[in-house]
Design a protein around this motif. Sequence first.
Motif, PDB file in Angstrom:
ATOM      1  N   LEU A  70       0.905  -1.234  -0.119  1.00 11.39           N
ATOM      2  CA  LEU A  70       0.251   0.002  -0.093  1.00 11.39           C
ATOM      3  C   LEU A  70       0.650   1.143  -0.105  1.00 11.39           C
ATOM      4  O   LEU A  70       0.403   2.269  -0.532  1.00 11.39           O
ATOM      5  N   GLN A  71       2.052   1.113   0.794  1.00 15.42           N
ATOM      6  CA  GLN A  71       2.869   2.274   0.756  1.00 15.42           C
ATOM      7  C   GLN A  71       3.403   2.416  -0.734  1.00 15.42           C
ATOM      8  O   GLN A  71       3.544   3.757  -1.139  1.00 15.42           O
ATOM      9  N   ARG A  72       3.643   1.511  -1.326  1.00 19.20           N
ATOM     10  CA  ARG A  72       4.118   1.769  -2.698  1.00 19.20           C
ATOM     11  C   ARG A  72       3.022   2.172  -3.641  1.00 19.20           C
ATOM     12  O   ARG A  72       3.331   3.178  -4.650  1.00 19.20           O
ATOM     13  N   PHE A  73       1.856   1.645  -3.443  1.00 21.84           N
ATOM     14  CA  PHE A  73       0.737   2.156  -4.349  1.00 21.84           C
ATOM     15  C   PHE A  73       0.549   3.500  -3.938  1.00 21.84           C
ATOM     16  O   PHE A  73       0.131   4.371  -4.878  1.00 21.84           O
ATOM     17  N   GLU A  74       0.612   4.316  -2.936  1.00 16.50           N
ATOM     18  CA  GLU A  74       0.375   5.642  -2.530  1.00 16.50           C
ATOM     19  C   GLU A  74       1.531   6.314  -3.167  1.00 16.50           C
ATOM     20  O   GLU A  74       1.188   7.434  -3.796  1.00 16.50           O
ATOM     21  N   GLU A  75       2.683   5.937  -3.250  1.00 15.19           N
ATOM     22  CA  GLU A  75       3.858   6.559  -3.811  1.00 15.19           C
ATOM     23  C   GLU A  75       3.697   6.912  -5.131  1.00 15.19           C
ATOM     24  O   GLU A  75       4.152   7.719  -5.786  1.00 15.19           O
ATOM     25  N   GLU A  76       3.217   5.809  -5.896  1.00 16.91           N
ATOM     26  CA  GLU A  76       2.849   5.762  -7.289  1.00 16.91           C
ATOM     27  C   GLU A  76       1.524   6.403  -7.688  1.00 16.91           C
ATOM     28  O   GLU A  76       1.234   6.158  -8.917  1.00 16.91           O
ATOM     29  N   ASN A  77       0.807   6.889  -6.779  1.00 17.96           N
ATOM     30  CA  ASN A  77      -0.471   7.582  -6.984  1.00 17.96           C
ATOM     31  C   ASN A  77      -1.468   6.660  -7.784  1.00 17.96           C
ATOM     32  O   ASN A  77      -2.175   6.938  -8.404  1.00 17.96           O
ATOM     33  N   ILE A  78      -1.460   5.157  -6.949  1.00 17.32           N
ATOM     34  CA  ILE A  78      -2.455   4.376  -7.522  1.00 17.32           C
ATOM     35  C   ILE A  78      -3.676   4.323  -6.470  1.00 17.32           C
ATOM     36  O   ILE A  78      -4.866   4.292  -7.043  1.00 17.32           O
ATOM     37  N   ILE A  79      -3.110   4.697  -5.257  1.00 20.05           N
ATOM     38  CA  ILE A  79      -4.411   4.551  -4.408  1.00 20.05           C
ATOM     39  C   ILE A  79      -4.288   5.802  -3.427  1.00 20.05           C
ATOM     40  O   ILE A  79      -3.347   6.688  -3.661  1.00 20.05           O
ATOM     41  N   LEU A  80      -5.511   6.181  -2.865  1.00 24.65           N
ATOM     42  CA  LEU A  80      -5.627   7.353  -1.979  1.00 24.65           C
ATOM     43  C   LEU A  80      -6.209   6.960  -0.779  1.00 24.65           C
ATOM     44  O   LEU A  80      -7.102   6.035  -0.627  1.00 24.65           O
ATOM     45  N   LYS A  81      -5.619   7.509   0.344  1.00 22.84           N
ATOM     46  CA  LYS A  81      -5.965   7.074   1.717  1.00 22.84           C
ATOM     47  C   LYS A  81      -6.820   8.173   2.258  1.00 22.84           C
ATOM     48  O   LYS A  81      -6.351   9.236   2.114  1.00 22.84           O
ATOM     49  N   LYS A  82      -7.910   7.966   2.923  1.00 19.89           N
ATOM     50  CA  LYS A  82      -8.754   9.050   3.725  1.00 19.89           C
ATOM     51  C   LYS A  82      -8.940   8.375   4.974  1.00 19.89           C
ATOM     52  O   LYS A  82      -9.549   7.494   5.282  1.00 19.89           O
ATOM     53  N   GLN A  83      -8.429   9.391   6.030  1.00 22.46           N
ATOM     54  CA  GLN A  83      -8.850   8.884   7.656  1.00 22.46           C
ATOM     55  C   GLN A  83     -10.043   8.616   7.820  1.00 22.46           C
ATOM     56  O   GLN A  83     -11.064   9.640   7.688  1.00 22.46           O
ATOM     57  N   SER A  84     -10.528   7.502   8.632  1.00 24.09           N
ATOM     58  CA  SER A  84     -11.901   7.303   8.947  1.00 24.09           C
ATOM     59  C   SER A  84     -12.328   8.379  10.101  1.00 24.09           C
ATOM     60  O   SER A  84     -11.381   8.673  11.071  1.00 24.09           O
TER      61      SER A  84
END
Length: 306
Positions: A70-84
């Motif tokens: 997930l860290q890699r996906f976030e760095e490569e702009n594949i995913i976006l995380k939103k705090q609950s």
Amino acid sequence: MESDQYVEKIRKFNRTYANVLGKIDQQIYNQAFSLTEARVITEIHHGNGCTATEVREKLGIDRGYMSRMLQRFEEENIILKKQSSEDKRQYALFLTKDGENIYEDLVEHARRGVDSMIHPLSKHDLSRMVAAMEIIESVYSKPYSSASEVLIRPFQPGDVGYVAHLHGRIYDKTYKFGQMFEYYVMRGLADFMTNPDGGELWVAEVNGGIVGSIAITKSSDTVAQLRWFILDESFQGRGIGKKLVETALSFCREKNYAHVFLWTVSTLESARYIYRKYNFKLTEEKPNDEWSETKLIEERWDLDLH
């Protein structure tokens, strides 16, 4: 022991099945993303707003590996995380625009690969194979209980008449619908049997007895209709209705439908609760005085699948 014959047959099938899976993995997923990464991207797409824990537990992925992925996906702009907003320790996961493009590429590549693999099969053999897959999937994914065995399966000869019977009995007993409603159900089922292309009908069994049903019929190349969703009230609250709806929506996605709609009535609170849970939206209302002594309000509910 009596179970030995089943154990050996299952082991034999497992060896064949593993070989087939190996070929699929090699031919379809041999690209920039591993099979596990492709599955995570797919789960985030379908579970829009799901958490890492939900994806990890569903796929059985090591916590550390999941975190690094997930860290890699976030760095490569594949995913976006939103705090609950409810739990600050949890983050909802979404695919970015780039992530959605990657997902579509994975799906298209997989479709082409599977299409080439099944091309030599006859239509009859392909139909039998897919039906067997659906049965295995429903049996293996259901919660096992010594008290009740739940099975969601495609319909078989003899089931359709019972689906009509179930509708007529339950709606007359519980909601005082008249004979015209049962005729309406039977007529629709007869039309489906005449032309089932693009659709499917499933029944829910508990300990071998049919207790519910759901179906998808083709409205157009991109739009499907959810129909004949019913569950005996004695079996509500066990997650069976949820399994029926998830089976139907998964089928819609597999068939590349972009939109699905349904008609219900305002008095069916249990069904309406499930429709809301899966993000259907109420879009239309109209009166109906054909099925009951009291005037009913028919409702149309719609869901975009993309």
